[in-house]
Design a protein around this motif. Structure first.
Motif, PDB file in Angstrom:
ATOM      1  N   LEU A  31       0.827  -1.207   0.000  1.00 24.35           N
ATOM      2  CA  LEU A  31       0.000   0.000   0.000  1.00 24.35           C
ATOM      3  C   LEU A  31       0.864   1.262   0.000  1.00 24.35           C
ATOM      4  N   SER A  32       1.966   1.253   0.729  1.00 27.33           N
ATOM      5  CA  SER A  32       2.827   2.436   0.757  1.00 27.33           C
ATOM      6  C   SER A  32       3.450   2.708  -0.607  1.00 27.33           C
ATOM      7  N   ALA A  35       0.488   4.286  -2.641  1.00 29.92           N
ATOM      8  CA  ALA A  35      -0.281   5.371  -2.019  1.00 29.92           C
ATOM      9  C   ALA A  35      -0.273   6.667  -2.816  1.00 29.92           C
ATOM     10  N   LEU A  43      -7.330   5.545  -0.874  1.00 27.38           N
ATOM     11  CA  LEU A  43      -6.394   5.186   0.188  1.00 27.38           C
ATOM     12  C   LEU A  43      -7.133   4.897   1.487  1.00 27.38           C
TER      13      LEU A  43
END
Length: 80
Positions: A31-32, A35, A43
């Protein structure tokens, strides 16, 4: 890949010998990296999904926007 193909794959994947902490670290890592390409709403939705995966339907009592002093996980985590 569309949502039906993803759902089909999710239903077939085995997760028997995987530690929950490993899944959470993998999720945060992926996810990072994505993002900055997501809208704030996308998000937030993915963070809610991740929180549900980590804490289950009962939740942890924290709101999604609340920042905690949890450690920052680093590294490439994989499920074999």
């Amino acid at each position: 890949m569309d949502q039906y193909q993803i759902m089909s794959l999710l239903m077939r994947l085995e997760t028997k010998n995987v530690e929950p902490e490993t899944v959470a670290m993998m999720y945060a890592e992926v996810l990072s990296s994505a993002a900055e390409r997501l809208t704030p709403d996308e998000l937030r939705q993915l963070l809610i999904i991740g929180a549900y995966i980590c804490h289950g339907p009962g939740g942890s009592g924290h709101s999604v926007e609340e920042r905690t002093d949890e450690p920052q996980w680093r590294g490439n985590h994989r499920i074999n």
